[in-house]
Structures are given as C-alpha cells and as structure tokens.
Design a protein around this motif. Sequence first.
Motif: not given
Length: 403
Positions: A356-380
């Motif tokens: 519910x907190x995540x759905x209430x803050x969808x404006x934060x999702x693009x940054x979370x998703x971009x950092x997650x992608x970078x983590x995969x590219x750089x470390x996994x």
Amino acid sequence: MRILHVLDHSLPLHSGYTFRTCAILKELGRLGLETCHLTSPKHRGAFAELENVDGFAFYRTPAPPAWESRLLGPWAVVWALERRLDELIPKLKPDVLHAHSPALNGLAALRAARRHRLPVVYECRAFWEDAAVDHGTTTEGSLRYRLTRALETYVFRRADAVTTICQGLKNDILGRGIAEAKVTVIPNGVNAEEFAYGGEADLELGRKLGLEGKTVLGFIGSFYAYEGLGLLLLALPAILAQRPQVKVLLVGGGPQEAELKALSYRLQLTEAVVFTGRVPHDQVPRYYRLVDAFVYPRLPMRLTELVTPLKPLEAMAQGKLVIASDVGGHRELIRDGETGILFRAGDAAALAEAVLKALAARDLWPALRARARRFVEQERSWRASVARYLPIYEKLLAHARAA
C-alpha cells in the motif's frame, strides 16, 4: 582447457538450476573454455545417452536397475554416475571435473577423479537437506537431515575447490571448518542486455487474463512452500480494502498450486487472483510486462536466509519494482528504499503495508527501478560472475601439472 560438468539435471527441463547451468556454460564458452556435460540418473525425460539441447551436448546417465535402487537408495545414484564418469573421462579427456549440487554428484566425481587423477571443483547451489525440510520429506535435525549435511561436508573437505552462489551459503560452509581460501562465491546473475527495460504491456494478453485497467502484483516461478505465496493471498484482502483495482497474477506451478487455489477460494479472492499455470519459456517475457510490481514473500527459514534467488534479478533487469520479504537471501540483492522494498518476513500485515505504501508513492518508482537495473548491470551480470571460475580452474590445472 576442457571442463566436465557433472549435473543433477539439465535442459530441456526448466528450473532455476538449469537456467543457471545454461548461463554458466554460455559464458565459459565465450571465455574460450571447452565444456562437456553429464547429468545424473535423476534427470528425467532423456531416452538417448547423448542429447543435444540448445547447442549443448548432454551425456546422460542411465537409471540404475530397480533392484539396485531399492537396495542401495541414493548410493545407487552415486555408483551409476561414477560408472558413467569412468566411461566418459577416457573419451572426453577433461582437465577438471566440476560437480554441481547435490552432494551425491560431488561424491561420484571425487571417487572417479581419484582413479583418473583429476582435480575437482564442487559447486554448492543450496543445502538440499533444507529444501527437503520445506518439501516435507524430512525434518530439521532428523537422521536423514544430519546424514545429508555430513555427506556434503565430506565433499567440501575433499574437493580441491568449492564454489557457492551467495555469501550466506559461504558463511555456513566456513562454519564447518572449510578454509576460506578454498571457497569462492559465484553469484547468480543475469545479462541485463537480454532483458527489455520497461517494455510495453501486451494489451491483448492483459485483456485475455482480465487485467485491463488493473494494478497487477505478480509472481513468476515455481510454487514451493518457502516462496510464501500463501502469505501474499492472506495480505490481499487488506490491500483490496484500500486498492480494489489490484489483481495478483501468479504464473507457474508446483507443489503448492492446489493449496493456493483452495486458499484463494476460501478467502473469496477468485476474482482478484489469476492463475495462468505454467507457460512456455519463450512466452514468459510477455507476462513480465503485464506486472506493475513483483512480490517475493519468501518465508523465514534456513533455506531462504542462506540462499539468494534468481527471479528478483530478472525482474529488476526489466525495470520492475520488487517488493520482497527481508530474509537473508533477499537482503543480498535488494537495498530497502534504494533498489526495491523489503518487509518483515512471515508477516501478512507487513506485506500489505509495504504494498500500500508503494502504491501510494508511485512517483518514486522510476528512481528505484533505475537503481535496481544499474545494480544488476554492475554487480550481478553473468559475465562478471562466471569470470570468477577462470582463476580457480587455472590454479587447479597448474597444480595438477606440477604434481
């Protein structure tokens, strides 16, 4: 350099085990190594002694005679695999034997390697006694549990090198008295370039599944008890009370499928939960693109505290928000509030609150998703992970030649 991999099972069977194997073999080939592949009698579905699948040739081990299996149990698997290794080693002339979990494969490889004077790498992908506890075929601390653990410790001690998939497993291996210099972590990974980032949803498939206009929470994988999918269903009423447009998409199957469907019915969630069953592997990306946020509610137990899963990395590579329980395996992959969202494991209320907190803050999702992608590219990435095998193989080969 030629490496003979000794495997429990392989393609064309689909599992996290076979997908990791395929990724390893592809990258080793890209690095210039020659690989050969042998599966144990536990591989199912093969009728030929040599089977070509997706560009790889897999030698098969015939099942031991029924009387031998009844009389000897798991030792029949070891001896059948050992006999097959004795046939293939003179033919294939490998420089190194690389045996992958379970310990039965490691034991067969060690016994054959002694006769053929070859070094052995043993790769621990999970502690199979802990998986057996989750599957209900044994209990923690039982005689079978302790014997399985002791057998794997025996293999750790006698292998020339040990690899494992995450820090949690490495810590447990070191706790058994294995020298740290002998153990290398080769983490699960993905090649991010193989995944489309933020691809468009397949509207036709979405309509077919009744997902049009819905916020979709998803899980794609095998339905084992430790995955905690029942917890997601238990949390769903609280989520729907505030977000009635939410639907849960469960793609896959497994031992818990019937139980999950029954739970969905008891909770009167049949309109809010979509079970697709297993889908062809080449169709899985279409289902990924339907999901807004992936939920991985693994339950707290030894297996999940120690082992890192592969599926969250695939979701992160595709630009999907990941909401996961805070078991140790997830904490190695996800930084709460930076690359995804963690909630208290085993707590349905905490899961509902996190969603519910995540759905209430969808404006934060693009940054979370971009950092997650970078983590995969750089470390996994698989390229970075598999490159860690090279110094292990080279050291063992140099030592063998000097002996």
